[in-house]
Scaffold this motif. Structure first.
Motif, mmCIF file in Angstrom:
data_model
loop_
_atom_site.group_PDB
_atom_site.id
_atom_site.type_symbol
_atom_site.label_atom_id
_atom_site.label_comp_id
_atom_site.label_asym_id
_atom_site.label_seq_id
_atom_site.Cartn_x
_atom_site.Cartn_y
_atom_site.Cartn_z
ATOM 1 N N ARG A 220 98.164 50.539 48.020
ATOM 2 C CA ARG A 220 96.609 51.290 47.237
ATOM 3 C C ARG A 220 95.854 52.200 46.970
ATOM 4 N N HIS A 221 96.410 52.746 48.558
ATOM 5 C CA HIS A 221 95.081 53.765 49.210
ATOM 6 C C HIS A 221 96.125 54.046 50.139
ATOM 7 N N PHE A 222 95.956 55.688 50.415
ATOM 8 C CA PHE A 222 97.243 56.543 51.228
ATOM 9 C C PHE A 222 96.163 57.433 52.241
ATOM 10 N N VAL A 223 96.258 57.775 52.855
ATOM 11 C CA VAL A 223 95.328 59.084 53.593
ATOM 12 C C VAL A 223 97.143 59.210 54.692
ATOM 13 N N VAL A 224 96.632 60.685 54.197
ATOM 14 C CA VAL A 224 97.537 61.299 54.959
ATOM 15 C C VAL A 224 96.881 62.824 55.822
ATOM 16 N N ASP A 225 97.782 62.561 56.987
ATOM 17 C CA ASP A 225 96.570 64.061 58.439
ATOM 18 C C ASP A 225 97.277 64.488 58.352
ATOM 19 N N GLU A 226 96.990 65.820 59.116
ATOM 20 C CA GLU A 226 97.394 67.092 58.972
ATOM 21 C C GLU A 226 98.300 67.484 57.836
ATOM 22 N N TYR A 227 98.061 67.741 56.922
ATOM 23 C CA TYR A 227 98.714 67.504 55.408
ATOM 24 C C TYR A 227 98.683 69.015 55.206
ATOM 25 N N GLN A 228 98.483 69.686 55.823
ATOM 26 C CA GLN A 228 99.198 71.403 56.281
ATOM 27 C C GLN A 228 100.355 71.629 56.308
ATOM 28 N N ASP A 229 101.004 70.567 56.820
ATOM 29 C CA ASP A 229 102.225 70.892 58.046
ATOM 30 C C ASP A 229 103.242 69.857 56.919
ATOM 31 N N TYR A 259 103.620 75.783 61.240
ATOM 32 C CA TYR A 259 105.246 75.122 61.449
ATOM 33 C C TYR A 259 105.849 75.319 60.065
ATOM 34 N N SER A 260 105.703 76.597 59.180
ATOM 35 C CA SER A 260 106.863 76.691 58.070
ATOM 36 C C SER A 260 107.721 76.937 58.251
ATOM 37 N N PHE A 261 108.415 77.533 59.729
ATOM 38 C CA PHE A 261 109.759 77.749 59.914
ATOM 39 C C PHE A 261 110.287 76.435 60.053
#
Length: 664
Positions: A220-229, A259-261
């Motif tokens: 029910r609850h989410f945490v996403v680390d390093e979201y820019q990737d 890490y866009s590549f």
């Protein structure tokens, strides 16, 4: 849960960290700059949510990008008195769910997983009559991964790759054909790759309502680390998990988008407030890692970047005591640069600084060899990051087996360190006699790291016995959490992300290397190279040196301009980079005079290079490319990279030879 426990979780946080920790209802976006206590903040936020009764631990899913980072989250949460939270990588979370739901979704047990794509990619390439070597196979595998993470199909790959400006290992149509054959082979074998884990799990949630209800009731609850990737495939799975809910906390740093590549898309982070207009956005800018001098240089570098649309930017505020100013150094050639770095490392170690607190960071892995040689010559131990994983090294696997066998025979608490030393001695390891550099020394350092780890653990828990140590090693292996090996770290800037050292040398800062040559025609790619340098700079706690060399080899032409990113940072001396440009294609003409002589010289060189590599001459360079070189007479790698027919791989293979031919 008591209010006292909840308040205790908040103690020791700064004002911004406390604000983020108390924002337990989503949507929440935490913009966390380098060294600002990101992991501390999100673990205390989860713990605060649990202690206030807002979260049930088992209903929280925290996802990140490495098993080690997930293990660190679990460890810190346990230290805060919180167990049961699922902290996993995207792939580990998807694997766990798909394994459970496979009979319902796939009609049978979990398919086998392809651990390494190269074998299947090689077969697909052969079926499409492509001649490949190991390097081109790796490039093909990477291209297929990019396609799948960006949700490109074999049918639309060519158009998508062209639109993205991909530097493909073969013609896009040929890559698409290999991609299609690769997918067909997997389907025939009934196997999945790592991207399929995410794709099939997302499909299960999107198309099977009973599966979606069960998963969404669990989490029910989410945490996403390093979201820019996050890439489009990961975002699709995250959306499927959420099912339209907004109980989401994302954490990221737009300045560390590198890490866009691989398909990562920072727009998900930058546009978070647009997607969730009621989102609470908290900025963490107090840098507890680096001295104000290092922080100031990082701010100056990133401040020169064009402003990007979306969330506000970050400007770090150094919290540590004053330190030394960053140093800039120019050298005549790469071996001289490496020798100077090695000498400084030797001096620092002699002064008492542990070798493990020093790092040498470079843009591409090919740059490591000259530093390996220089450090070995100076008697400085080193560790090459990005090589074989610690727990997969033969000597470590053998040692763990021997330790497990010894533990089965029983041992006395309080005697862990002598027991570990005795077991390792049975393999021929001698604590105070490290062998000379090379493979033997690498083996010695790996085993020494196990002893050092035992010493550290006994300091924390004097009663730890050998059985407990073996259990601890197994947990670390699962988390890919290698112990510290005493040696100077050699690492690419990408591999250094998330790490830090007291002393950092950022080396090889010349045009064509940083920014990398293939980025010259793409402003967005050049700016990603700037962020990569920003990441490298912010790895340093106390001392930072940035350096470059004017020639690759001793006695060579000293014509390499230093990186354009140093303009405004380093003292204005030495060659400066010309503006990025890509010369227009020229019509074919009959070359005369000096251009004609150079053209013939280049043809002679090409014949020799082709014969040496056992390939047709046109594979090295076409006549049109040689003509463009002869007409424009490029003076450096940057200018050479701007010519038609000069890709990144050919620049690396032949760039210096071509410049030598041009200069006569």
């Amino acid at each position: 849960m008591s209010q006292a426990e909840a308040e205790a979780v908040l103690s020791g946080l700064d004002d911004e960290q406390r604000t983020a920790a108390q924002a337990v209802s989503g949507p929440v976006c935490i913009l966390a700059g380098a060294g600002t206590g990101k992991t501390r903040t999100i673990t205390h936020r989860i713990a605060y949510g649990v202690h206030t009764g807002t979260y049930v631990p088992e209903q929280v899913l925290a996802v990140t990008f490495t098993a080690r980072a997930a293990g660190e989250l679990r460890s810190r949460l346990a230290g805060l008195g919180v167990g049961g939270v699922q902290a996993r990588t995207f792939h580990a979370a998807a694997m766990r769910q798909l394994r459970y739901f496979a009979p319902r979704v796939l009609g049978g047990p979990m398919p086998s997983l392809i651990e390494n794509k190269l074998r299947v990619v090689a077969s697909a390439a052969t079926r499409n009559r492509l001649t490949t070597d190991r390097t081109s196979l790796r490039d093909l595998a990477s291209e297929i991964e990019w396609a799948k993470t960006t949700l490109a199909t074999p049918e639309d790959y060519a158009a998508r790759a062209k639109a993205a400006g991909r530097d493909t290992p073969f013609e896009p149509a040929a890559v698409a054909a290999v991609y299609e054959s690769y997918e067909s082979a997997k389907q025939r074998d009934g196997s999945l790759d790592f991207e399929d884990l995410l794709l099939v799990t997302a499909y299960a949630l999107e198309e099977h309502q009973d599966v979606a209800r069960q998963v969404r009731a669990q989490y029910r609850h989410f945490v996403v680390d390093e979201y820019q990737d996050v890439n489009p495939l990961q975002q699709r799975l995250l959306d499927a998990w959420l099912g339209g809910r907004a109980e989401l906390c994302v954490v990221g740093d737009p300045n560390q988008t590198i890490y866009s590549f691989t398909g990562a898309n920072p727009d998900y982070l930058l546009g978070f407030a647009d997607r969730y207009p009621d989102a609470e956005v908290v900025k963490l800018e107090r840098d507890y890692r680096s001295t104000p001098q290092v922080v100031g240089l990082a701010n100056k570098l990133i401040g020169m970047a064009p402003r990007r649309k979306g969330l506000p930017g970050l400007r770090l505020l150094g919290q540590r005591p004053e330190g030394a100013e960053p140093r800039f150094a120019e050298y005549p050639d790469e071996p001289a640069e490496a020798a100077a770095v090695a000498a400084r490392c030797r001096a620092l170690i002699d002064e008492g600084l542990p070798a493990a607190e020093i790092a040498v960071l470079f843009r591409i892995n090919a740059q490591s060899e000259v530093y390996e040689n220089a450090l070995a010559a100076a008697g400085v131990p080193y560790v090459l990051k990005g090589g074989e994983r610690f727990f997969e090294r033969p000597e470590v696997r053998e040692a763990v087996l021997l330790l497990r066998g010894a533990a089965a025979g029983g041992n006395d608490p309080g005697m862990l360190v002598p027991a570990v030393r005795d077991v390792l001695a049975s393999t021929g390891w001698a604590e105070h006699r490290p062998p000379p550099g090379g493979a033997a020394r690498d083996r010695w350092q790996s085993l020494a790291a196990l002893v050092d780890l035992a010493v550290d653990l006994v300091a924390e828990n004097p009663s730890l016995d050998l059985a407990g140590f073996v259990t601890h090693l197994a947990e670390r292996a699962d988390q890919q959490h290698a112990p510290t090996v005493q040696g100077v770290t050699l690492a690419s800037m990408h591999a250094a992300k998330g790490l830090e050292w007291d002393v950092v040398f950022v080396v090889g800062l010349v045009e064509g290397v940083l920014p990398i040559a293939q980025s010259f025609s793409k402003p967005d790619a050049v700016e990603e190279e700037r962020r990569l340098l920003y990441v490298a700079i912010t790895r340093a706690r106390e001392q930072l040196t940035l350096s470059w060399s004017l020639s690759r080899n001793p006695g060579g032409r000293r014509s390499r301009p230093r990186s354009q990113f140093l303009t405004g940072l380093a003292p204005e001396s030495g060659p400066t980079a010309p503006p990025a440009r890509r010369p227009a294609k020229r019509p074919k003409v009959v070359l005369e005079g000096e251009a004609g002589e150079l053209f013939e010289r280049l043809r002679t060189w090409r014949s020799q290079a082709a014969q040496s590599a056992s390939v047709p001459a046109y594979v090295v360079f076409t006549d049109a490319t040689l003509q463009a070189i002869a007409e424009s007479r490029p003076a450096n790698l940057r200018e050479l990279a701007g010519l038609p027919g000069i890709g990144a791989k050919k620049l690396e293979l032949y760039g210096e030879d071509v410049l030598a031919a041009v200069s006569g």
